[in-house]
Design an enzyme around this catalytic site. Sequence first.
Site, PDB file in Angstrom:
ATOM      1  N   ASP A 272      64.190  -3.743 -35.353  1.00 17.54           N
ATOM      2  CA  ASP A 272      63.223  -4.678 -35.094  1.00 17.54           C
ATOM      3  C   ASP A 272      61.618  -3.418 -35.581  1.00 17.54           C
ATOM      4  O   ASP A 272      60.170  -4.541 -36.223  1.00 17.54           O
ATOM      5  CB  ASP A 272      63.493  -5.355 -34.019  1.00 17.54           C
ATOM      6  CG  ASP A 272      64.479  -5.885 -33.906  1.00 17.54           C
ATOM      7  OD1 ASP A 272      64.592  -6.821 -35.103  1.00 17.54           O
ATOM      8  OD2 ASP A 272      65.730  -6.473 -32.852  1.00 17.54           O
ATOM      9  N   ASP A 308      65.637  -2.097 -25.597  1.00 19.33           N
ATOM     10  CA  ASP A 308      65.109  -2.745 -27.884  1.00 19.33           C
ATOM     11  C   ASP A 308      64.174  -2.974 -27.552  1.00 19.33           C
ATOM     12  O   ASP A 308      63.576  -2.362 -28.646  1.00 19.33           O
ATOM     13  CB  ASP A 308      66.103  -4.379 -27.354  1.00 19.33           C
ATOM     14  CG  ASP A 308      67.128  -3.996 -27.105  1.00 19.33           C
ATOM     15  OD1 ASP A 308      67.885  -3.345 -26.973  1.00 19.33           O
ATOM     16  OD2 ASP A 308      67.826  -4.806 -27.757  1.00 19.33           O
TER      17      ASP A 308
END
Length: 343
Positions: A272, A308
Site C-alpha cells: 500500500d 499497517d
Amino acid sequence: MAASHDMVVSGVRPGKVLLVGESMGLFSAGEEGPCSEVGSFRASVAGAELNVAVGLERLGQHPVYMTRLGSDPIGDRIRCFMRQNDLDTSLVGTDASRSTGFMMKSKVERGDPKTYYFRKGSAASAISPSDIGSIDCAGISLMHMTGILPALSTSTMEASEALMDMSRANRIFISFDPNERPALWKSDGHMRRTLLSLCAKADLVLPGISEGRHLFGLDKVRDIGQAFIDNGARYAVVKDGPDGAYATDGHEGVYVPGFKVDAVVDTVGAGDGFAAGVLSALLEGRPLSEALERGCAIGAMQTQVVSDNEGLPTRAELDDFMARHERADVADGTIEPVLVSPD
C-alpha cells in the site's frame, strides 16, 4: 538498452484520488506467541485502500475515501483516525445493523506474522452500486482500488464493477492492485477470473511476483508485466520485493532497484505504501522511473513498523530516507533506473 529513463504515463492529471474499500480495526500482539495466549494487544487501524489514502495525504495529495462502518467503538476509532490524518469523512457511511471488521496479528521474531480476520458480514461488505452512484466525480482525476473490495460480498463485487464503469465513463484514470486474498474468495477459479477481468479494465495495474505466478504462471518481472499488458492494462508495475520494481507499457520497460534496510519488522502495508508512492509521483507528472523509486522507498519505510500505516512518510521524511539509504543490489548490478526494450 536505451539511454533515457523518462517513460511517462499518459492520462494522469492533478486532482482528487477516489478510493473505496474496507477499513478495519487492527489488534497487534504485544509479545511473541499465539494470539490466544499473549497478554496484551496494541490497537490501530488498517485497510488497504485506507492505507493508500493516508499515504497520499501525507505526500500532499487529495484522497477521497469511501467506506461503511458499524456504529461501534472500532468504527468510532476509524473515524477519529481519519480526522487525525486530515482525511475527508464525507463518504464514510454508518450501518447500525452491521459491525466494523477487525483483525488480530501475532508478533514474530522473523518472517511474516499470522493474521486472523473477523470481517464476514461487516458494514463495509454491504457497500453497493447505489453507494457508487452517489459519488460526485467532479474534480476526481484518479481512482485506485484493490482486489479486496470485490471479494467481500456479492454486493461489493457489483460495486467494484460499477466503480470501474463510472471511472471509465468520466475519464478517470484507473489504478488497480490485484492484492490477492484467497481466504476471501469462494474458489480459486472465481478469484482468478474476477481479478483478470478487473485488471483488463485498468489503466495501471500494480501486481507482485506472487500474483504474476498465480494468474499467469510466470516468475520474471518482464514476463509478468507483458502478460498484464496483453490482458488489457495500459501500464503494468510489477513489485519485485526488496529488490525493486519494474514498469512497462508493452513497448519498453524500466527497472528500478529498491532500498536497503537493516531489518524488516513487518511487511504488511508495504504494498500500500508502494502504491501511494507511485500514484503520488504520477499525479505530479513525474516519469515512471521516479514513481517506482518513490514507491520502493515508501514500501521499505513501511516495513520498519508493526502498524499497517505508521511508516507512511511526509515528503520531508521521504526525502530524508532516500538520501540516507543505499539501493539494493540486483542481479544485473543495476543501481540507476535502466530502460529496457522487449526481447
